[in-house]
Write an enzyme that holds these catalytic residues in place. Sequence first.
Site, mmCIF file in Angstrom:
data_model
loop_
_atom_site.group_PDB
_atom_site.id
_atom_site.type_symbol
_atom_site.label_atom_id
_atom_site.label_comp_id
_atom_site.label_asym_id
_atom_site.label_seq_id
_atom_site.Cartn_x
_atom_site.Cartn_y
_atom_site.Cartn_z
ATOM 1 N N GLN A 41 0.799 -1.224 0.000
ATOM 2 C CA GLN A 41 0.000 0.000 0.000
ATOM 3 C C GLN A 41 0.838 1.285 0.000
ATOM 4 O O GLN A 41 0.328 2.334 -0.363
ATOM 5 C CB GLN A 41 -0.974 -0.008 1.174
ATOM 6 C CG GLN A 41 -1.986 -1.152 1.077
ATOM 7 C CD GLN A 41 -2.965 -1.183 2.237
ATOM 8 O OE1 GLN A 41 -2.696 -1.824 3.246
ATOM 9 N NE2 GLN A 41 -4.079 -0.494 2.118
ATOM 10 N N ASP A 74 2.562 0.717 -8.062
ATOM 11 C CA ASP A 74 3.932 0.730 -8.609
ATOM 12 C C ASP A 74 4.818 1.744 -7.875
ATOM 13 O O ASP A 74 5.993 1.480 -7.635
ATOM 14 C CB ASP A 74 3.913 1.098 -10.106
ATOM 15 C CG ASP A 74 3.328 -0.024 -10.964
ATOM 16 O OD1 ASP A 74 2.943 -1.072 -10.403
ATOM 17 O OD2 ASP A 74 3.256 0.152 -12.203
ATOM 18 N N ARG A 99 3.794 -0.028 13.044
ATOM 19 C CA ARG A 99 3.476 -1.353 12.494
ATOM 20 C C ARG A 99 3.551 -1.271 10.968
ATOM 21 O O ARG A 99 2.805 -0.523 10.343
ATOM 22 C CB ARG A 99 2.078 -1.788 12.933
ATOM 23 C CG ARG A 99 1.659 -3.101 12.301
ATOM 24 C CD ARG A 99 0.289 -3.559 12.806
ATOM 25 N NE ARG A 99 -0.113 -4.777 12.137
ATOM 26 C CZ ARG A 99 -1.092 -4.862 11.233
ATOM 27 N NH1 ARG A 99 -1.792 -3.796 10.889
ATOM 28 N NH2 ARG A 99 -1.369 -6.008 10.670
ATOM 29 N N HIS A 144 1.132 -9.233 4.638
ATOM 30 C CA HIS A 144 -0.058 -8.375 4.512
ATOM 31 C C HIS A 144 -0.462 -8.379 3.037
ATOM 32 O O HIS A 144 -0.399 -7.359 2.349
ATOM 33 C CB HIS A 144 0.236 -6.972 5.038
ATOM 34 C CG HIS A 144 -0.977 -6.132 5.317
ATOM 35 N ND1 HIS A 144 -1.187 -5.466 6.501
ATOM 36 C CD2 HIS A 144 -2.065 -5.841 4.562
ATOM 37 C CE1 HIS A 144 -2.332 -4.793 6.451
ATOM 38 N NE2 HIS A 144 -2.896 -5.007 5.268
ATOM 39 N N GLU A 189 -5.032 -10.519 8.958
ATOM 40 C CA GLU A 189 -6.429 -10.732 8.572
ATOM 41 C C GLU A 189 -6.691 -11.951 7.692
ATOM 42 O O GLU A 189 -6.982 -11.820 6.487
ATOM 43 C CB GLU A 189 -6.967 -9.466 7.887
ATOM 44 C CG GLU A 189 -6.967 -8.274 8.807
ATOM 45 C CD GLU A 189 -7.562 -7.019 8.170
ATOM 46 O OE1 GLU A 189 -7.840 -7.043 6.967
ATOM 47 O OE2 GLU A 189 -7.743 -6.035 8.888
ATOM 48 N N ASN A 331 -7.819 -6.022 14.510
ATOM 49 C CA ASN A 331 -8.076 -4.955 13.539
ATOM 50 C C ASN A 331 -9.573 -4.740 13.551
ATOM 51 O O ASN A 331 -10.335 -5.688 13.295
ATOM 52 C CB ASN A 331 -7.663 -5.368 12.128
ATOM 53 C CG ASN A 331 -6.152 -5.502 11.973
ATOM 54 O OD1 ASN A 331 -5.412 -5.260 12.915
ATOM 55 N ND2 ASN A 331 -5.720 -5.871 10.790
ATOM 56 N N TYR A 333 -12.870 -1.898 12.669
ATOM 57 C CA TYR A 333 -13.272 -0.643 12.053
ATOM 58 C C TYR A 333 -14.736 -0.288 12.297
ATOM 59 O O TYR A 333 -15.074 0.864 12.460
ATOM 60 C CB TYR A 333 -13.043 -0.711 10.537
ATOM 61 C CG TYR A 333 -11.586 -0.688 10.127
ATOM 62 C CD1 TYR A 333 -10.825 -1.852 10.089
ATOM 63 C CD2 TYR A 333 -10.960 0.503 9.784
ATOM 64 C CE1 TYR A 333 -9.490 -1.833 9.712
ATOM 65 C CE2 TYR A 333 -9.625 0.534 9.406
ATOM 66 C CZ TYR A 333 -8.890 -0.632 9.374
ATOM 67 O OH TYR A 333 -7.567 -0.609 9.007
ATOM 68 N N GLU A 402 -5.081 -2.293 14.133
ATOM 69 C CA GLU A 402 -5.589 -1.377 13.099
ATOM 70 C C GLU A 402 -6.933 -0.816 13.530
ATOM 71 O O GLU A 402 -7.788 -1.557 14.026
ATOM 72 C CB GLU A 402 -5.843 -2.091 11.763
ATOM 73 C CG GLU A 402 -4.639 -2.232 10.876
ATOM 74 C CD GLU A 402 -4.975 -2.897 9.547
ATOM 75 O OE1 GLU A 402 -6.075 -2.672 9.000
ATOM 76 O OE2 GLU A 402 -4.120 -3.657 9.079
#
Length: 517
Positions: A41, A74, A99, A144, A189, A331, A333, A402
């Site tokens: 990411q 990229d 992290r 990840h 996850e 994690n 949300y 997270e």
Amino acid sequence: MYTRTLLCLLPLICLNGVLSKGRVRKFPPNFLFGASTAAYQIEGGWNEDGKGQSIWDVATHQRPTPIKDGSTGDIAADSYHMYKRDVAMMAELGLDFYRFSISWPRILPNGFADKVNQAGVDYYLNLIEEMEKRNITPFATMYHWDLPQNLQKLGGWTNPHIIDWFADYAKILFDRIGPKVKLWITINEPKQICYEGYGSDAKAPFLNATGIAEYLCAKNVLLAHAKAYRLYNEHYKKIQNGSVGISISCTWYEAASDSNDDFHAAEDARMFDWGQFAHPIFSKAGDFPEQVRRNVASKSAEQGFPRSRLPKLSTKDVATIKGTSDFFGVNTYTTKLAYRDASLDGMYAVPSYMDDMSAVLVKDPTWPQSQSSWLQEVPWGFTKVLKEIKKLYNNPPVYVTENGWSSDGGLLDDDRISYLRHYLGALLDAYSEGCDIRGYTAWSLMDNFEWKSGYTEKFGLYEVDFSSPDRTRTPRKSAFVYKEVIRSRKMDPNYEPNYVVETVEHGTKDDDDNDVF
Ligand code: PNW
């Protein structure tokens, strides 16, 4: 209005409501604060210095593209080159830990352990060295989601040989990076890897073979995690003295009504969503949760399958997996409502994970909505997740690995600030009920490539200008709020940073009188 009128019957509380947004609350001593990112990411450098291709390189280069804005990782935030700026940001915030994740194909370009890419190892050693200078603890995730494409060709997480391939990779990390890392997460996850990547087409490799592939993946992920954990415990722990855990995404599912059916729908949703991975590792009995085993077995039989589509964990597997985590990485949300609709009437494919779960999952339109369709602000659901983990798994040490909010951009992110404050308050509520919570990690340190949504959802405490060649990073208002939480070890709902954004012709710049890092 109704609530305020009610509260005004009690003059003190009413006054409190008018004058302030709540009370100042302290974090426990030794509580740790961090921020999180993941390799694909943010790093970019997708083919530099000997890195191999991951399933996300392949996915984003596909035409037609599966990515909403046609973008790729990229270059992303270019952290492969900008890591010193990233560490400066961590120091600006005052983070205790950071992290990050390690890219498997940067370390092992072909996925296998025969050839180690030293330039890849050096990238992470340099990052850690820079963090050491600023006294920031590395919290490293081994996987990840950027699986080496070479392993995907062989079935990826549906091939049981990946248990060995992952342990081989883990050994190289422990040998070469382990002396510098005390906090490890094996896998980020499992549900998102297995269901979204293999059971649906929400994440690479977009296998979309629901009802079968996500369950094959689940068994392999659990055994791969357990093998890496045991390797560390047996051969490295004494010398390196670190802890190894796993991060599981835990959405809260609340029964949509107080009917018995909806109560069970919500429980089944939680068991399919996170119990499937947490139970085998953290429960006393081990193995997949009873609801998951029962539902998949009975549906499989009805559907004419000679055996359950959920692979069996043997007595040996159960024992191998049980107890293999030094902490529970949560994690989390958001929250959804769950109800049971007996007919399910063509709602889900047969067979499928959703049909096996037999719950209908919906949003409540009154909850504040973020830029991500799935993400709403429901702080009490966070408290419930933490309390449920305490109840089901004998109060394990928890790191929230997270938690965060997405916007469509801009530096004045009062919606993120509201989410952060309310979720930190909800965490403290769980703490005061005895949950053993050791730390909190904001997702994310900076804007990044949000998988299939590309760059259309911004999660950063720092804005990244993806149109500038040097990927300029600018702290949002929320960065200053989080910084003050960390500095004071308190959550003051009334704290307002002196943060003014002046719009200038070519973008934005901070006002001279602003708080500065
Ligand atoms: C996480 N849910 O994914 C990932 O670990 C990150 O890579 C990602 O960028 C971040 O969240 C934001 O999407 C999840 O709804 C997304 O349960 C959604 C859920 C869980 C995890």
